[in-house]
Design an enzyme around this catalytic site. Structure first.
Site, PDB file in Angstrom:
ATOM      1  N   SER A  15      32.501  62.745  99.266  1.00 14.49           N
ATOM      2  CA  SER A  15      33.258  63.598 100.188  1.00 14.49           C
ATOM      3  C   SER A  15      34.291  64.415  99.428  1.00 14.49           C
ATOM      4  CB  SER A  15      33.962  62.745 101.255  1.00 14.49           C
ATOM      5  OG  SER A  15      34.934  61.913 100.659  1.00 14.49           O
ATOM      6  N   LEU A  17      36.730  66.704  97.376  1.00 16.17           N
ATOM      7  CA  LEU A  17      36.683  67.372  96.082  1.00 16.17           C
ATOM      8  C   LEU A  17      35.537  66.841  95.228  1.00 16.17           C
ATOM      9  CD1 LEU A  17      40.496  67.497  95.199  1.00 16.17           C
ATOM     10  CD2 LEU A  17      39.130  69.124  96.519  1.00 16.17           C
ATOM     11  N   VAL A  60      36.503  51.334  93.242  1.00 16.67           N
ATOM     12  CA  VAL A  60      37.106  51.503  91.922  1.00 16.67           C
ATOM     13  C   VAL A  60      38.294  50.580  91.681  1.00 16.67           C
ATOM     14  CG1 VAL A  60      36.311  53.883  91.656  1.00 16.67           C
ATOM     15  CG2 VAL A  60      38.570  53.424  92.668  1.00 16.67           C
ATOM     16  N   TYR A 167      52.543  57.251  95.274  1.00 13.58           N
ATOM     17  CA  TYR A 167      51.519  58.272  95.000  1.00 13.58           C
ATOM     18  C   TYR A 167      51.903  59.119  93.788  1.00 13.58           C
ATOM     19  CZ  TYR A 167      48.272  62.122  95.871  1.00 13.58           C
ATOM     20  OH  TYR A 167      47.295  63.072  95.749  1.00 13.58           O
TER      21      TYR A 167
END
Length: 262
Positions: A15, A17, A60, A167
């Site tokens: 999905s 990018l 991941v 983030y």
């Protein structure tokens, strides 16, 4: 380096990018191994693009899951004869949370760990597990290049907003490790490029409120809109093909500089 005849691994490839990168790689004659947790979207993309793609479910944040995905990738490469040419760890999450809220409650460590585990640890782990295969690829071209690692940071690495401590930390770390990784891998003919996008159309931004989206767009210079996945994929393709791009973090942001808050 030419994309044609080589295999590229894209995490978060089902999905956003990552999906746009997969499409562009296949259009240029390459093979793309799609790693993602969304099996439905992964299968749909493989159905659209055909035998130049393969999907492998992968989390991941799990070393074991990555190891299984790497094994599946190497098995596919052995069957196609198209050597590994690049690693594009595009899987990422962004869960906002003030380090300390109005009630004097600190952000949960679980939230911090999740963001760092996927955005930073997941990027490093996928890259390190695939690098032996990339370094063993046959060199190509006059420079003897073996491949490229293209990581994904964010404008938040430089101008993180309120609520983006975890983030921004994860993406800032990705940006910071670009040059030392390029230096480590230069002897093997492997380049490292990091792209730092601003607001792009993706699964992450799709959940933004209209207020937040409008506020972000006001911070943009030109064009005053969210970036399109195809524009991101275009820069990824240039990063693969232009051998002089190495050890650099490229901002893809339309001159956006994020305010402290919206």
């Amino acid at each position: 380096m030419k994309i044609s005849g080589r295999t590229f691994v894209v995490s978060g490839g089902a999905s956003g990018l990552g999906r746009a990168c997969v499409r562009d790689i296949v259009a240029a004659g390459g093979n793309a191994m799609i790693l993602d947790m969304n099996q439905e979207q992964g299968a749909e993309l493989v159905g659209q693009l055909g035998p130049s793609t393969q999907f492998q479910a992968c989390d991941v944040s799990s070393t074991t899951s990555i190891a299984d995905a790497v094994a599946a990738t190497l098995s596919w490469i052995a069957s196609t004869g198209k050597p590994l040419g690049g690693i594009i760890p595009a899987a990422g999450v962004g869960f906002p949370g003030l380090i300390l809220d109005k009630k004097l409650k600190p952000v949960s460590l679980e939230s911090i760990d999740l963001v760092l585990s996927i955005n930073l640890r997941g990027t490093l782990d996928l890259v390190r597990q695939l690098l032996p295969a990339l370094a063993a690829s046959e060199p190509s071209g006059p420079d003897g290049e073996r491949g490229v690692v293209i990581m994904v940071a964010s404008a938040a690495a430089f101008e993180g907003q309120m609520g983006q401590v975890a983030y921004a930390a994860s993406k800032g770390a990705v940006a910071s490790m670009t040059l030392p990784m390029a230096r480590d891998l230069a002897r093997f003919g492997i380049r490292v490029v990091t792209i730092a996008p601003s607001m792009f159309e993706s699964n992450m931004t799709a959940h933004m409120s209209d207020k937040v989206r409008t506020g972000l767009q006001k911070a943009m210079e030109f064009p005053p809109r969210a970036g399109k996945p195809e524009e991101f994929a275009s820069l990824v393709r240039q990063s693969i093909e232009n051998s002089m791009l190495n050890g650099v973090v490229i901002r893809l942001d339309g001159a956006t500089r994020m305010p402290s808050k919206l």
